[in-house]
Design a protein around this motif. Sequence first.
Motif, PDB file in Angstrom:
ATOM      1  N   SER A  56       0.826  -1.208   0.000  1.00  0.00           N
ATOM      2  CA  SER A  56       0.000   0.000   0.000  1.00  0.00           C
ATOM      3  C   SER A  56       0.864   1.263   0.000  1.00  0.00           C
ATOM      4  CB  SER A  56      -0.982   0.003   1.166  1.00  0.00           C
ATOM      5  OG  SER A  56      -0.300   0.061   2.392  1.00  0.00           O
ATOM      6  N   TYR A 100      -6.720  -2.220  -2.794  1.00  0.00           N
ATOM      7  CA  TYR A 100      -6.220  -0.877  -3.091  1.00  0.00           C
ATOM      8  C   TYR A 100      -6.830  -0.344  -4.386  1.00  0.00           C
ATOM      9  CZ  TYR A 100      -3.139   3.112  -3.236  1.00  0.00           C
ATOM     10  OH  TYR A 100      -2.664   4.401  -3.250  1.00  0.00           O
ATOM     11  N   ASN A 102      -9.583  -1.246  -5.799  1.00  0.00           N
ATOM     12  CA  ASN A 102     -11.003  -0.993  -5.591  1.00  0.00           C
ATOM     13  C   ASN A 102     -11.201   0.376  -4.952  1.00  0.00           C
ATOM     14  OD1 ASN A 102     -13.765  -1.809  -5.708  1.00  0.00           O
ATOM     15  ND2 ASN A 102     -13.666  -2.195  -3.513  1.00  0.00           N
ATOM     16  N   PHE A 103     -10.344   0.719  -4.011  1.00  0.00           N
ATOM     17  CA  PHE A 103     -10.380   2.051  -3.410  1.00  0.00           C
ATOM     18  C   PHE A 103     -10.170   3.120  -4.481  1.00  0.00           C
ATOM     19  CE2 PHE A 103      -7.588   5.517  -2.023  1.00  0.00           C
ATOM     20  CZ  PHE A 103      -8.452   6.212  -1.220  1.00  0.00           C
ATOM     21  N   ARG A 107     -13.064   5.908  -5.600  1.00  0.00           N
ATOM     22  CA  ARG A 107     -12.844   7.242  -5.048  1.00  0.00           C
ATOM     23  C   ARG A 107     -13.649   8.240  -5.874  1.00  0.00           C
ATOM     24  NH1 ARG A 107      -6.767   9.013  -4.367  1.00  0.00           N
ATOM     25  NH2 ARG A 107      -6.859   8.454  -6.544  1.00  0.00           N
TER      26      ARG A 107
END
Length: 177
Positions: A56, A100, A102-103, A107
């Motif tokens: 990350s 990550y 998917n985030f 967003r």
Amino acid sequence: MFLKKISVSGGDPRELQAVFSDVPGIVDSFVGTIQTDEECVQGLALHFDPKRIDLSMILDLLFAVVDPHLPDGQGDWRGPAYRAGVWYEDEEDLPQLELYMNFLRNRGKSPAATNAKLTINDPNTTKKVQHCYAGIHRQNSFTAAPPMDQHYYKTHDTSDAYIDFDKLRAYVKYSWE
């Protein structure tokens, strides 16, 4: 020392190498060609110590300098061979990469409405949703570029680079050292 590998891309891989060259936990990096079953992409292979830096953190830094909403590259480096993405070798990395990404994809999107078709306290209602072109791919192999392309910006001026390295150094502090 146990090392993990991940490959990243998005624009000029020599610029990406300059971004990651002094990051604590990144042991080595190589500019080259990332191969999958379907394609070849110009990118950067990173060898990192997972006890000092995790995926990350690497992705945070990558997407601080690479826009995942551009379809094919960054700056003057355009085309399918320069698109943004992450290539993994180890299957155990896939769940963290998917979370990550998917985030990143979500967003700016509004949360799903309830059965009563209500969305409460939605801070994103005025945001325009952008398509995320960056992807996750399984890497088959990596071929390093010739030595003259490795660590290019250690011996060349960065004034023609798409990434503003002075601004990057001013904003990014490595607090996990």
